[in-house]
Scaffold this motif. Structure first.
Motif, PDB file in Angstrom:
ATOM      1  N   THR A   1       0.655  -1.006   0.151  1.00  0.00           N
ATOM      2  CA  THR A   1      -0.006   0.374   0.136  1.00  0.00           C
ATOM      3  C   THR A   1       0.961   0.934  -0.148  1.00  0.00           C
ATOM      4  O   THR A   1       0.455   2.487  -0.483  1.00  0.00           O
ATOM      5  CB  THR A   1      -0.554   0.188   0.966  1.00  0.00           C
ATOM      6  OG1 THR A   1      -2.061  -0.854   1.142  1.00  0.00           O
ATOM      7  CG2 THR A   1      -1.779   1.447   1.173  1.00  0.00           C
ATOM      8  N   GLU A   2       1.919   1.151   0.946  1.00  0.00           N
ATOM      9  CA  GLU A   2       3.093   2.001   0.926  1.00  0.00           C
ATOM     10  C   GLU A   2       3.428   2.796  -0.117  1.00  0.00           C
ATOM     11  O   GLU A   2       3.583   3.465  -1.048  1.00  0.00           O
ATOM     12  CB  GLU A   2       4.058   2.255   2.032  1.00  0.00           C
ATOM     13  CG  GLU A   2       2.713   2.212   3.220  1.00  0.00           C
ATOM     14  CD  GLU A   2       3.469   2.540   4.346  1.00  0.00           C
ATOM     15  OE1 GLU A   2       5.321   1.580   3.986  1.00  0.00           O
ATOM     16  OE2 GLU A   2       3.880   2.249   5.638  1.00  0.00           O
TER      17      GLU A   2
ATOM     18  N   ARG B   1       2.323   1.742  -3.953  1.00  0.00           N
ATOM     19  CA  ARG B   1       1.462   2.170  -4.382  1.00  0.00           C
ATOM     20  C   ARG B   1       1.484   4.053  -3.838  1.00  0.00           C
ATOM     21  O   ARG B   1       1.209   4.415  -5.299  1.00  0.00           O
ATOM     22  CB  ARG B   1      -0.350   0.917  -4.223  1.00  0.00           C
ATOM     23  CG  ARG B   1      -1.026   1.854  -4.711  1.00  0.00           C
ATOM     24  CD  ARG B   1      -2.232   1.060  -4.620  1.00  0.00           C
ATOM     25  NE  ARG B   1      -2.561  -0.206  -4.854  1.00  0.00           N
ATOM     26  CZ  ARG B   1      -2.336  -1.481  -4.036  1.00  0.00           C
ATOM     27  NH1 ARG B   1      -2.324  -0.993  -2.943  1.00  0.00           N
ATOM     28  NH2 ARG B   1      -1.776  -2.713  -4.442  1.00  0.00           N
ATOM     29  N   ARG B   2       0.847   3.993  -3.070  1.00  0.00           N
ATOM     30  CA  ARG B   2       0.907   5.399  -2.952  1.00  0.00           C
ATOM     31  C   ARG B   2       2.629   6.343  -3.666  1.00  0.00           C
ATOM     32  O   ARG B   2       1.705   7.312  -3.968  1.00  0.00           O
ATOM     33  CB  ARG B   2       0.920   6.006  -1.768  1.00  0.00           C
ATOM     34  CG  ARG B   2      -0.228   5.427  -1.138  1.00  0.00           C
ATOM     35  CD  ARG B   2      -0.180   5.189   0.380  1.00  0.00           C
ATOM     36  NE  ARG B   2      -1.229   4.781   1.261  1.00  0.00           N
ATOM     37  CZ  ARG B   2      -1.651   4.626   2.419  1.00  0.00           C
ATOM     38  NH1 ARG B   2      -1.002   4.383   3.151  1.00  0.00           N
ATOM     39  NH2 ARG B   2      -3.139   3.812   2.799  1.00  0.00           N
TER      40      ARG B   2
ATOM     41  N   THR C   1      -2.485  -3.813  -8.508  1.00  0.00           N
ATOM     42  CA  THR C   1      -3.680  -2.769  -8.428  1.00  0.00           C
ATOM     43  C   THR C   1      -4.666  -3.020  -9.157  1.00  0.00           C
ATOM     44  O   THR C   1      -4.562  -2.913 -10.365  1.00  0.00           O
ATOM     45  CB  THR C   1      -3.272  -1.338  -8.704  1.00  0.00           C
ATOM     46  OG1 THR C   1      -1.797  -1.126  -7.668  1.00  0.00           O
ATOM     47  CG2 THR C   1      -4.197  -0.211  -8.134  1.00  0.00           C
TER      48      THR C   1
ATOM     49  N   ALA D   1      -6.164   4.693  -2.418  1.00  0.00           N
ATOM     50  CA  ALA D   1      -4.997   5.011  -2.678  1.00  0.00           C
ATOM     51  C   ALA D   1      -5.389   6.767  -2.465  1.00  0.00           C
ATOM     52  O   ALA D   1      -4.713   7.458  -2.238  1.00  0.00           O
ATOM     53  CB  ALA D   1      -4.496   4.664  -2.868  1.00  0.00           C
ATOM     54  N   LEU D   2      -6.446   7.225  -3.658  1.00  0.00           N
ATOM     55  CA  LEU D   2      -5.999   8.099  -4.345  1.00  0.00           C
ATOM     56  C   LEU D   2      -7.185   8.704  -2.539  1.00  0.00           C
ATOM     57  O   LEU D   2      -6.986   9.788  -3.143  1.00  0.00           O
ATOM     58  CB  LEU D   2      -7.036   8.775  -5.167  1.00  0.00           C
ATOM     59  CG  LEU D   2      -6.236   7.570  -6.880  1.00  0.00           C
ATOM     60  CD1 LEU D   2      -6.775   8.182  -8.211  1.00  0.00           C
ATOM     61  CD2 LEU D   2      -4.980   9.091  -7.155  1.00  0.00           C
TER      62      LEU D   2
ATOM     63  N   TRP E   1      -7.419   8.334   0.263  1.00  0.00           N
ATOM     64  CA  TRP E   1      -6.190   8.346   1.466  1.00  0.00           C
ATOM     65  C   TRP E   1      -5.584   9.533   1.420  1.00  0.00           C
ATOM     66  O   TRP E   1      -5.587  10.303   1.651  1.00  0.00           O
ATOM     67  CB  TRP E   1      -5.624   7.488   1.528  1.00  0.00           C
ATOM     68  CG  TRP E   1      -4.830   6.687   2.672  1.00  0.00           C
ATOM     69  CD1 TRP E   1      -4.775   6.503   3.798  1.00  0.00           C
ATOM     70  CD2 TRP E   1      -3.116   7.819   2.826  1.00  0.00           C
ATOM     71  NE1 TRP E   1      -3.547   7.174   5.131  1.00  0.00           N
ATOM     72  CE2 TRP E   1      -2.558   7.280   3.935  1.00  0.00           C
ATOM     73  CE3 TRP E   1      -2.103   7.947   1.575  1.00  0.00           C
ATOM     74  CZ2 TRP E   1      -1.419   7.871   4.810  1.00  0.00           C
ATOM     75  CZ3 TRP E   1      -1.052   8.727   2.314  1.00  0.00           C
ATOM     76  CH2 TRP E   1      -1.033   8.343   3.609  1.00  0.00           C
ATOM     77  N   LEU E   2      -4.847   9.779  -0.708  1.00  0.00           N
ATOM     78  CA  LEU E   2      -3.668  11.017  -1.001  1.00  0.00           C
ATOM     79  C   LEU E   2      -4.532  11.963  -0.704  1.00  0.00           C
ATOM     80  O   LEU E   2      -4.179  13.360  -0.032  1.00  0.00           O
ATOM     81  CB  LEU E   2      -3.204  10.176  -2.088  1.00  0.00           C
ATOM     82  CG  LEU E   2      -2.409   9.306  -1.555  1.00  0.00           C
ATOM     83  CD1 LEU E   2      -1.659   9.048  -3.360  1.00  0.00           C
ATOM     84  CD2 LEU E   2      -0.653   9.403  -1.273  1.00  0.00           C
TER      85      LEU E   2
ATOM     86  N   VAL F   1       3.293   6.757   2.813  1.00  0.00           N
ATOM     87  CA  VAL F   1       3.846   6.659   1.932  1.00  0.00           C
ATOM     88  C   VAL F   1       5.733   6.125   1.890  1.00  0.00           C
ATOM     89  O   VAL F   1       6.196   6.849   2.625  1.00  0.00           O
ATOM     90  CB  VAL F   1       3.794   7.881   1.688  1.00  0.00           C
ATOM     91  CG1 VAL F   1       4.474   8.491  -0.124  1.00  0.00           C
ATOM     92  CG2 VAL F   1       2.556   8.247   1.474  1.00  0.00           C
TER      93      VAL F   1
END
Length: 97
Positions: A7-8, A10-11, A42, A50-51, A53-54, A90
Protein backbone atom coordinates in the motif's frame (compact mmCIF):
# COMPACT_ATOMS: atom_id res chain seq x y z
CA UNK A 1 -2.93 0.92 12.00
CA UNK A 2 0.10 1.16 9.72
CA UNK A 3 -0.24 0.55 6.00
CA UNK A 4 1.34 -2.56 4.55
CA UNK A 5 4.45 -2.15 2.35
CA UNK A 6 2.49 -2.75 -0.88
CA UNK A 7 0.00 0.00 0.00
CA UNK A 8 2.82 2.41 0.88
CA UNK A 9 4.58 1.58 -2.41
CA UNK A 10 1.33 2.10 -4.36
CA UNK A 11 0.93 5.56 -2.84
CA UNK A 12 4.54 6.50 -3.63
CA UNK A 13 4.22 5.22 -7.21
CA UNK A 14 1.14 7.40 -7.71
CA UNK A 15 2.90 10.49 -6.35
CA UNK A 16 6.03 9.85 -8.42
CA UNK A 17 4.02 9.57 -11.62
CA UNK A 18 2.04 12.71 -10.84
CA UNK A 19 5.22 14.63 -10.06
CA UNK A 20 6.61 13.72 -13.52
CA UNK A 21 3.33 14.34 -15.39
CA UNK A 22 2.29 17.44 -17.25
CA UNK A 23 0.47 19.76 -14.85
CA UNK A 24 1.13 17.15 -12.11
CA UNK A 25 -2.12 15.49 -13.25
CA UNK A 26 -3.27 12.06 -14.40
CA UNK A 27 -6.41 9.95 -14.41
CA UNK A 28 -6.97 6.81 -12.35
CA UNK A 29 -6.95 4.49 -15.36
CA UNK A 30 -3.47 5.59 -16.37
CA UNK A 31 -2.31 5.44 -12.76
CA UNK A 32 -3.48 1.81 -12.51
CA UNK A 33 -1.34 0.94 -15.56
CA UNK A 34 1.65 2.86 -14.16
CA UNK A 35 1.47 1.24 -10.73
CA UNK A 36 0.96 -2.24 -12.19
CA UNK A 37 3.95 -1.50 -14.46
CA UNK A 38 6.25 -1.03 -11.47
CA UNK A 39 5.18 -4.37 -10.05
CA UNK A 40 2.53 -3.32 -7.53
CA UNK A 41 -0.64 -5.20 -8.42
CA UNK A 42 -3.50 -2.70 -8.28
CA UNK A 43 -7.23 -3.00 -8.87
CA UNK A 44 -9.62 -0.14 -9.58
CA UNK A 45 -10.92 -0.33 -5.98
CA UNK A 46 -7.38 -0.22 -4.58
CA UNK A 47 -6.59 2.79 -6.77
CA UNK A 48 -9.71 4.66 -5.66
CA UNK A 49 -8.84 3.90 -2.02
CA UNK A 50 -5.24 5.07 -2.50
CA UNK A 51 -6.36 8.27 -4.20
CA UNK A 52 -8.92 8.97 -1.46
CA UNK A 53 -6.24 8.42 1.20
CA UNK A 54 -3.77 10.71 -0.60
CA UNK A 55 -6.48 13.37 -0.96
CA UNK A 56 -7.33 13.14 2.76
CA UNK A 57 -3.61 13.57 3.49
CA UNK A 58 -3.59 16.64 1.20
CA UNK A 59 -0.89 15.09 -0.99
CA UNK A 60 -3.18 15.24 -4.02
CA UNK A 61 -6.36 16.92 -5.12
CA UNK A 62 -8.89 14.49 -6.53
CA UNK A 63 -11.87 15.13 -8.77
CA UNK A 64 -14.34 12.27 -9.23
CA UNK A 65 -16.46 12.60 -12.35
CA UNK A 66 -18.04 9.17 -11.81
CA UNK A 67 -16.65 7.53 -14.94
CA UNK A 68 -13.20 9.10 -14.57
CA UNK A 69 -11.17 10.17 -11.55
CA UNK A 70 -8.54 12.89 -11.97
CA UNK A 71 -5.64 13.29 -9.53
CA UNK A 72 -3.32 16.28 -9.24
CA UNK A 73 -0.30 16.37 -6.94
CA UNK A 74 -0.10 19.18 -4.42
CA UNK A 75 3.20 20.87 -3.67
CA UNK A 76 3.44 18.71 -0.55
CA UNK A 77 2.72 15.57 -2.58
CA UNK A 78 5.45 16.44 -5.10
CA UNK A 79 7.90 16.96 -2.22
CA UNK A 80 7.08 13.50 -0.84
CA UNK A 81 7.49 11.98 -4.34
CA UNK A 82 10.96 13.52 -4.61
CA UNK A 83 11.99 12.42 -1.12
CA UNK A 84 12.28 16.01 0.14
CA UNK A 85 9.59 15.35 2.71
CA UNK A 86 8.42 12.20 4.49
CA UNK A 87 4.78 11.34 5.14
CA UNK A 88 3.69 8.37 7.29
CA UNK A 89 1.90 5.78 5.15
CA UNK A 90 3.87 6.60 1.98
CA UNK A 91 7.02 4.62 1.18
CA UNK A 92 10.11 6.76 1.22
CA UNK A 93 11.76 6.80 -2.20
CA UNK A 94 15.13 5.14 -2.57
CA UNK A 95 18.12 7.19 -3.65
CA UNK A 96 18.38 7.67 -7.41
CA UNK A 97 21.65 7.27 -9.27
Amino acid sequence: MAANPETEHRRLSILRHLERSSDYTSNASILIDVVNGVGVSTTEDQMRAALAWLADAELIEMTDHGHVVIATATVRGAEVALGRSVYPGVKRPTARR
